[in-house]
Design a protein around this motif. Structure first.
Motif, PDB file in Angstrom:
ATOM      1  N   VAL A 131     -29.865   5.659  -2.057  1.00  0.00           N
ATOM      2  CA  VAL A 131     -29.254   6.980  -2.222  1.00  0.00           C
ATOM      3  C   VAL A 131     -30.465   7.953  -3.084  1.00  0.00           C
ATOM      4  O   VAL A 131     -30.668   9.058  -2.311  1.00  0.00           O
ATOM      5  N   GLN A 132     -31.224   7.415  -3.799  1.00  0.00           N
ATOM      6  CA  GLN A 132     -32.032   7.918  -4.618  1.00  0.00           C
ATOM      7  C   GLN A 132     -33.180   8.484  -3.423  1.00  0.00           C
ATOM      8  O   GLN A 132     -33.889   9.599  -3.358  1.00  0.00           O
ATOM      9  N   LYS A 133     -33.627   7.415  -2.462  1.00  0.00           N
ATOM     10  CA  LYS A 133     -34.732   7.908  -1.663  1.00  0.00           C
ATOM     11  C   LYS A 133     -34.190   8.662  -0.439  1.00  0.00           C
ATOM     12  O   LYS A 133     -34.964   9.470  -0.087  1.00  0.00           O
ATOM     13  N   ALA A 134     -32.919   8.523  -0.003  1.00  0.00           N
ATOM     14  CA  ALA A 134     -32.531   9.559   0.795  1.00  0.00           C
ATOM     15  C   ALA A 134     -32.383  10.827   0.281  1.00  0.00           C
ATOM     16  O   ALA A 134     -32.794  11.736   0.777  1.00  0.00           O
ATOM     17  N   GLU A 135     -31.911  10.998  -1.065  1.00  0.00           N
ATOM     18  CA  GLU A 135     -32.047  12.216  -1.660  1.00  0.00           C
ATOM     19  C   GLU A 135     -33.212  13.049  -1.864  1.00  0.00           C
ATOM     20  O   GLU A 135     -33.616  14.114  -1.614  1.00  0.00           O
ATOM     21  N   ALA A 136     -34.553  11.890  -2.194  1.00  0.00           N
ATOM     22  CA  ALA A 136     -35.768  12.557  -2.190  1.00  0.00           C
ATOM     23  C   ALA A 136     -36.233  12.911  -0.849  1.00  0.00           C
ATOM     24  O   ALA A 136     -37.060  14.077  -0.673  1.00  0.00           O
ATOM     25  N   LEU A 137     -35.843  12.156  -0.052  1.00  0.00           N
ATOM     26  CA  LEU A 137     -36.360  12.644   1.649  1.00  0.00           C
ATOM     27  C   LEU A 137     -35.770  13.830   2.113  1.00  0.00           C
ATOM     28  O   LEU A 137     -36.313  14.653   2.606  1.00  0.00           O
ATOM     29  N   MET A 138     -34.507  13.977   1.713  1.00  0.00           N
ATOM     30  CA  MET A 138     -33.736  15.085   2.050  1.00  0.00           C
ATOM     31  C   MET A 138     -34.367  16.511   1.417  1.00  0.00           C
ATOM     32  O   MET A 138     -34.600  17.511   2.041  1.00  0.00           O
ATOM     33  N   GLN A 139     -34.651  16.331   0.061  1.00  0.00           N
ATOM     34  CA  GLN A 139     -35.321  17.463  -0.514  1.00  0.00           C
ATOM     35  C   GLN A 139     -36.647  17.683  -0.409  1.00  0.00           C
ATOM     36  O   GLN A 139     -36.971  18.762  -0.080  1.00  0.00           O
ATOM     37  N   GLU A 140     -37.167  16.779   0.063  1.00  0.00           N
ATOM     38  CA  GLU A 140     -38.774  16.935   0.807  1.00  0.00           C
ATOM     39  C   GLU A 140     -38.822  17.832   2.118  1.00  0.00           C
ATOM     40  O   GLU A 140     -39.566  18.644   2.152  1.00  0.00           O
ATOM     41  N   LYS A 156     -34.193  12.490  12.075  1.00  0.00           N
ATOM     42  CA  LYS A 156     -34.485  11.937  10.683  1.00  0.00           C
ATOM     43  C   LYS A 156     -33.449  12.595   9.854  1.00  0.00           C
ATOM     44  O   LYS A 156     -32.837  11.985   9.069  1.00  0.00           O
ATOM     45  N   THR A 157     -33.480  13.968   9.889  1.00  0.00           N
ATOM     46  CA  THR A 157     -32.714  14.657   8.957  1.00  0.00           C
ATOM     47  C   THR A 157     -31.052  14.170   9.055  1.00  0.00           C
ATOM     48  O   THR A 157     -30.459  14.048   7.979  1.00  0.00           O
ATOM     49  N   GLN A 158     -30.765  14.056  10.230  1.00  0.00           N
ATOM     50  CA  GLN A 158     -29.189  13.798  10.475  1.00  0.00           C
ATOM     51  C   GLN A 158     -29.046  12.339  10.281  1.00  0.00           C
ATOM     52  O   GLN A 158     -27.912  12.052   9.427  1.00  0.00           O
ATOM     53  N   ARG A 159     -30.083  11.486  10.117  1.00  0.00           N
ATOM     54  CA  ARG A 159     -29.687  10.062   9.822  1.00  0.00           C
ATOM     55  C   ARG A 159     -29.734  10.024   8.102  1.00  0.00           C
ATOM     56  O   ARG A 159     -28.912   9.517   7.519  1.00  0.00           O
ATOM     57  N   ILE A 160     -30.416  10.862   7.447  1.00  0.00           N
ATOM     58  CA  ILE A 160     -30.480  10.930   6.088  1.00  0.00           C
ATOM     59  C   ILE A 160     -28.898  11.480   5.572  1.00  0.00           C
ATOM     60  O   ILE A 160     -28.556  11.018   4.696  1.00  0.00           O
ATOM     61  N   ARG A 161     -28.702  12.466   6.306  1.00  0.00           N
ATOM     62  CA  ARG A 161     -27.290  12.854   5.826  1.00  0.00           C
ATOM     63  C   ARG A 161     -26.266  11.772   6.013  1.00  0.00           C
ATOM     64  O   ARG A 161     -25.135  12.058   5.143  1.00  0.00           O
ATOM     65  N   GLN A 162     -26.038  11.227   7.274  1.00  0.00           N
ATOM     66  CA  GLN A 162     -25.155  10.301   7.428  1.00  0.00           C
ATOM     67  C   GLN A 162     -25.255   9.371   6.365  1.00  0.00           C
ATOM     68  O   GLN A 162     -24.310   8.835   5.741  1.00  0.00           O
TER      69      GLN A 162
END
Length: 168
Positions: A131-140, A156-162
């Motif tokens: 979850v932390q990595k996904a949030e960091a990637l989304m913020q980036e 990639k963004t869609q996968r992160i959101r899912q």
């Protein structure tokens, strides 16, 4: 054999050793029989090696190619999904999947839904870090902005959101 003559196995030539073993002299001591058997085994190995070299099989019998981490991890995921009785948790495979889950080249779309189902079962530190990595990637990705939408980044963004929806 105190007569001074060499035993039968020493008198025989290379190929004749087989014949000597077949009609072993009952007068041979157990030690002489053992030495003769070893000599025959060596001879058979040498002949087999020579035959393989002639046929060219020696080069053809290279060890099988090692499978890539992607193949192993995706097989692991499929085994989990099919509830194989011999499936077992493998941290290395899970780690590979967690590191590469946003890359559609490494984890094709057909496997991603299965991966999401696998991620539902994540517990503890692995879940928190994911979850932390996904949030960091989304913020980036949000900070870089998307002036010209790159299909790779959109995927990639869609996968992160899912993943975030599933685990948050």
């Amino acid at each position: 054999m105190a007569s001074g003559a060499p035993p039968a196995w020493k008198r025989s030539g290379g190929g004749a050793a087989c014949r000597v073993l077949q009609d072993m002299d009952p007068k041979l001591s157990p030690e002489e029989k053992r030495v003769l058997e070893r000599k025959l085994k060596k001879e058979r190995k040498k002949e087999e090696k020579k035959r393989l070299q002639e046929v060219g099989v020696a080069e053809a019998q290279s060890p099988p190619a090692r499978r890539s981490g992607a193949e192993l991890a995706l097989d692991y995921l499929c085994g989990w999904a099919q509830k194989h009785k011999n499936w077992r948790f493998q941290k290395t495979r899970q780690t590979w999947l967690l590191l590469h889950m946003y890359d559609s080249d490494k984890v094709p779309n057909e496997y991603f839904s299965t991966l999401l189902a696998y991620l539902e079962g994540l517990k503890g530190r692995a879940r928190e870090l994911t979850v932390q990595k996904a949030e960091a990637l989304m913020q980036e990705l949000d900070e870089t902005g998307t002036g010209d939408p790159d299909p790779f980044l959109l995927g990639k963004t869609q996968r992160i959101r899912q993943v975030l929806q599933l685990l948050s």
